[in-house]
Design a protein around this motif. Structure first.
Motif, PDB file in Angstrom:
ATOM      1  N   TRP A 129      -8.646   5.538  -7.984  1.00  0.00           N
ATOM      2  CA  TRP A 129      -7.239   4.984  -7.564  1.00  0.00           C
ATOM      3  C   TRP A 129      -6.322   5.499  -8.806  1.00  0.00           C
ATOM      4  CZ3 TRP A 129      -5.892  -0.486  -9.731  1.00  0.00           C
ATOM      5  CH2 TRP A 129      -4.451  -0.901  -9.469  1.00  0.00           C
ATOM      6  N   GLN A 130      -5.212   6.236  -8.065  1.00  0.00           N
ATOM      7  CA  GLN A 130      -3.937   6.553  -8.796  1.00  0.00           C
ATOM      8  C   GLN A 130      -3.215   5.442  -9.036  1.00  0.00           C
ATOM      9  OE1 GLN A 130      -0.784   9.426  -8.077  1.00  0.00           O
ATOM     10  NE2 GLN A 130      -2.337  10.947  -9.020  1.00  0.00           N
ATOM     11  N   GLN A 131      -2.950   4.846 -10.314  1.00  0.00           N
ATOM     12  CA  GLN A 131      -2.255   3.700 -10.306  1.00  0.00           C
ATOM     13  C   GLN A 131      -0.792   3.829 -10.557  1.00  0.00           C
ATOM     14  OE1 GLN A 131      -2.705   1.007 -13.705  1.00  0.00           O
ATOM     15  NE2 GLN A 131      -2.268  -0.885 -12.567  1.00  0.00           N
ATOM     16  N   SER A 132      -0.559   5.087 -11.482  1.00  0.00           N
ATOM     17  CA  SER A 132       0.869   5.346 -11.817  1.00  0.00           C
ATOM     18  C   SER A 132       1.103   6.907 -11.913  1.00  0.00           C
ATOM     19  CB  SER A 132       1.026   4.628 -13.160  1.00  0.00           C
ATOM     20  OG  SER A 132       2.366   4.930 -13.800  1.00  0.00           O
ATOM     21  N   ASP A 133       2.371   7.146 -11.870  1.00  0.00           N
ATOM     22  CA  ASP A 133       2.522   8.609 -12.021  1.00  0.00           C
ATOM     23  C   ASP A 133       3.794   8.638 -13.361  1.00  0.00           C
ATOM     24  OD1 ASP A 133       5.078   7.695 -11.079  1.00  0.00           O
ATOM     25  OD2 ASP A 133       5.249   9.232  -9.926  1.00  0.00           O
TER      26      ASP A 133
ATOM     27  N   TRP B  78      -9.679   9.194  -3.005  1.00  0.00           N
ATOM     28  CA  TRP B  78      -8.709   9.173  -4.166  1.00  0.00           C
ATOM     29  C   TRP B  78      -7.387   8.611  -3.638  1.00  0.00           C
ATOM     30  CZ3 TRP B  78      -7.507  13.822  -7.979  1.00  0.00           C
ATOM     31  CH2 TRP B  78      -6.817  13.032  -9.017  1.00  0.00           C
ATOM     32  N   LEU B  79      -6.971   7.460  -3.830  1.00  0.00           N
ATOM     33  CA  LEU B  79      -5.854   6.763  -3.190  1.00  0.00           C
ATOM     34  C   LEU B  79      -4.554   6.603  -4.348  1.00  0.00           C
ATOM     35  CD1 LEU B  79      -4.590   5.609  -0.437  1.00  0.00           C
ATOM     36  CD2 LEU B  79      -5.182   3.364  -1.487  1.00  0.00           C
ATOM     37  N   ALA B  80      -3.466   7.174  -4.064  1.00  0.00           N
ATOM     38  CA  ALA B  80      -2.373   6.817  -4.893  1.00  0.00           C
ATOM     39  C   ALA B  80      -1.858   5.668  -4.341  1.00  0.00           C
ATOM     40  CB  ALA B  80      -1.326   8.353  -4.616  1.00  0.00           C
ATOM     41  N   ALA B  81      -1.728   4.681  -5.092  1.00  0.00           N
ATOM     42  CA  ALA B  81      -0.854   3.277  -4.927  1.00  0.00           C
ATOM     43  C   ALA B  81      -0.376   2.598  -6.276  1.00  0.00           C
ATOM     44  CB  ALA B  81      -1.878   2.471  -4.150  1.00  0.00           C
TER      45      ALA B  81
ATOM     46  N   LEU C 235       5.174  -1.512 -12.259  1.00  0.00           N
ATOM     47  CA  LEU C 235       4.097  -1.545 -11.399  1.00  0.00           C
ATOM     48  C   LEU C 235       4.046  -2.869 -10.769  1.00  0.00           C
ATOM     49  CD1 LEU C 235       1.205   0.113 -13.291  1.00  0.00           C
ATOM     50  CD2 LEU C 235       2.627   0.997 -11.436  1.00  0.00           C
ATOM     51  N   LYS C 236       4.351  -3.887 -11.245  1.00  0.00           N
ATOM     52  CA  LYS C 236       4.424  -5.166 -10.608  1.00  0.00           C
ATOM     53  C   LYS C 236       5.512  -5.142  -9.385  1.00  0.00           C
ATOM     54  CE  LYS C 236       4.739 -10.511 -10.906  1.00  0.00           C
ATOM     55  NZ  LYS C 236       3.428 -10.616 -10.104  1.00  0.00           N
ATOM     56  N   ALA C 237       6.662  -4.843  -9.766  1.00  0.00           N
ATOM     57  CA  ALA C 237       7.550  -4.614  -8.716  1.00  0.00           C
ATOM     58  C   ALA C 237       7.108  -3.638  -7.737  1.00  0.00           C
ATOM     59  CB  ALA C 237       9.074  -4.360  -9.447  1.00  0.00           C
ATOM     60  N   PHE C 238       6.530  -2.601  -8.252  1.00  0.00           N
ATOM     61  CA  PHE C 238       6.155  -1.552  -7.136  1.00  0.00           C
ATOM     62  C   PHE C 238       5.252  -1.946  -6.211  1.00  0.00           C
ATOM     63  CE2 PHE C 238       7.450   3.071  -8.786  1.00  0.00           C
ATOM     64  CZ  PHE C 238       8.645   2.425  -9.039  1.00  0.00           C
ATOM     65  N   GLY C 239       4.409  -2.835  -6.512  1.00  0.00           N
ATOM     66  CA  GLY C 239       3.687  -3.361  -5.418  1.00  0.00           C
ATOM     67  C   GLY C 239       4.132  -4.392  -4.300  1.00  0.00           C
ATOM     68  N   GLU C 240       5.645  -4.546  -4.512  1.00  0.00           N
ATOM     69  CA  GLU C 240       6.077  -5.760  -3.515  1.00  0.00           C
ATOM     70  C   GLU C 240       6.574  -4.843  -2.540  1.00  0.00           C
ATOM     71  OE1 GLU C 240       6.438  -8.924  -4.043  1.00  0.00           O
ATOM     72  OE2 GLU C 240       5.339  -8.664  -6.114  1.00  0.00           O
ATOM     73  N   ASN C 241       6.677  -5.700  -1.363  1.00  0.00           N
ATOM     74  CA  ASN C 241       7.086  -5.096   0.172  1.00  0.00           C
ATOM     75  C   ASN C 241       8.517  -4.469  -0.148  1.00  0.00           C
ATOM     76  OD1 ASN C 241       8.587  -5.582   2.852  1.00  0.00           O
ATOM     77  ND2 ASN C 241       6.360  -5.477   3.154  1.00  0.00           N
ATOM     78  N   ASN C 242       8.684  -3.272   0.432  1.00  0.00           N
ATOM     79  CA  ASN C 242       9.803  -2.631   0.195  1.00  0.00           C
ATOM     80  C   ASN C 242      10.731  -2.756   1.370  1.00  0.00           C
ATOM     81  OD1 ASN C 242       9.350  -1.288   2.412  1.00  0.00           O
ATOM     82  ND2 ASN C 242       8.399   0.752   1.464  1.00  0.00           N
ATOM     83  N   ARG C 243      10.455  -3.609   2.434  1.00  0.00           N
ATOM     84  CA  ARG C 243      11.587  -3.731   3.584  1.00  0.00           C
ATOM     85  C   ARG C 243      13.004  -3.703   3.194  1.00  0.00           C
ATOM     86  NH1 ARG C 243       9.968  -6.913   8.984  1.00  0.00           N
ATOM     87  NH2 ARG C 243      11.427  -5.808  10.480  1.00  0.00           N
TER      88      ARG C 243
END
Length: 376
Positions: A220-224, A198-201, A278-286
């Motif tokens: 899949w945990q998509q959102s909190d 069960w993956l949180a992403a 959610l769309k922004a949360f999937g972007e690279n965080n560097r």
């Protein structure tokens, strides 16, 4: 789930300094250019969905209206049962029974505290499950903190817990985690691929970089930050990686070959208020991590961090939430500098991973303060 942990600070490397300076330049360049986060929906297809809840979903003692949760189109619900040694969620029995009475398949989870005995925690969790309505989803080990254990020690602790729990319940447990924790705190071990994942992403698109040697997620945990009818405030929102009939088979104990990953396109008609970022949360965080490190170094201020987070596609609410977390953690000395430096150096984690990390650190800081207050 509940996040309680972050790593200690470490001295900045030359590479980290370079990332920080790059972020500073980018912040200055983007101060005036704000964008809105894309608004997203749920995946098309017949994937069963459901929340997971704990005491946090009972704001002010408010009850969950499980009939509304079911009517909104959900198929299952996970309810926190236990944490560490000596804690049982006071809402576990009532929520489980009411969810089941309204036609939801009920699951549960145990929040691991690895500084305490794995065997004793498994026994307490198994004892709590005696009151759980049946049929139910397999029990879950929620593994998000290391509490000072090395990857090898934590791997041994996890195996001890899972083995004991399976012996006591007769069911193969599910492992819940998130990618950064598994790759770093568990050294990305592949020792547990025989257990369902069960993956949180927190992101718009299905995560394809599955850690630990797993070929696919079972859940899949998509959102909190999902707004679900019947639940006051927000809750975690999850997908089962299969059909409703496969979910029934999974509950019955069949070892399902679910394939690779959830597939489908975004459709707005199945959303139950899933977080708009959610769309922004999937972007690279560097670059965002670099900006946070710049704040920690005193190079830029919190206001510039908010502006930069907005430029990365986050709405004002999530951008302010990140800034508030960073400011609070800096004030308490708990900003996980070491982890942030690792994220900046490796550069392949998401903004969602960053949010989980910061929430971990904030929860830990809160727990420490509570413990100190109890001793006074």
């Amino acid at each position: 789930m509940e996040f309680l942990w972050g790593k200690s600070a470490a001295a900045p490397t030359r590479r980290t300094v370079a990332v920080v300076m790059t972020a500073v330049v980018t912040v200055i360049a983007l101060v005036a250019g704000l964008t809105n986060a894309s608004r997203v929906g749920a995946f098309e297809g017949d994937y069963p969905t459901g929340p997971d809840v704990a005491s946090w979903q009972h704001v002010g003692g408010a009850a969950i209206d499980w009939s509304q949760v079911k009517y909104a189109g959900n198929n299952f619900a996970f309810v926190k049962a236990t944490e560490g040694l000596g804690y049982v969620n006071p809402y576990f029995i009532a929520d489980s029974k009411q969810a089941a009475a309204n036609g939801l398949i009920v699951g549960s989870y145990h929040y691991a505290r690895p500084s305490q005995s794995a065997t004793l925690q498994a026994k307490e969790y198994a004892a709590a499950l005696v009151a759980q309505p049946q049929p139910s989803l397999p029990p879950v080990l929620d593994l998000e903190v290391d509490e000072g254990l090395s990857p090898s020690q934590l791997t041994a602790w996890t195996q001890e817990f899972l083995t004991e729990l399976q012996t006591l319940t007769g069911r193969k447990p599910i492992v819940y985690t998130y990618r950064y924790f598994w790759q770093h705190n568990m050294a990305n071990t592949t020792s547990f691929t025989n257990y369902p994942l069960w993956l949180a992403a927190y992101q718009e698109t299905v995560p394809t970089d599955i850690p630990g040697g797993w070929n696919y997620m079972t859940f899949w945990q998509q959102s909190d930050k999902a707004k679900i009818p019947g639940i006051v405030g927000v809750a975690d929102f999850n997908y089962f990686n299969g059909s409703p009939s496969q979910l029934d088979d999974f509950v019955a104990g069949l070892d399902l070959p679910l394939g690779t990953l959830i597939e489908g396109t975004i459709s707005p008609d199945r959303v139950i208020g899933t977080a708009m970022e959610l769309k922004a949360f999937g972007e690279n965080n560097r670059e965002l991590v670099g900006a946070i490190l710049a704040v920690a170094a005193g190079v830029i201020g919190i206001g510039a961090l908010v502006t930069f987070a907005r430029s990365q596609g986050l709405d004002l609410g999530p951008a302010n939430a990140i800034a508030d977390l960073v400011q609070s953690l800096l004030a308490s000395g708990n900003l996980p500098i070491g982890d942030l430096q690792t994220m900046a150096a490796e550069g392949d984690f998401t903004i969602g991973d960053l949010m989980i990390l910061l929430q971990n650190a904030q929860k830990l800081a809160t727990e420490v303060e509570r413990a100190k207050a109890a001793l006074d």
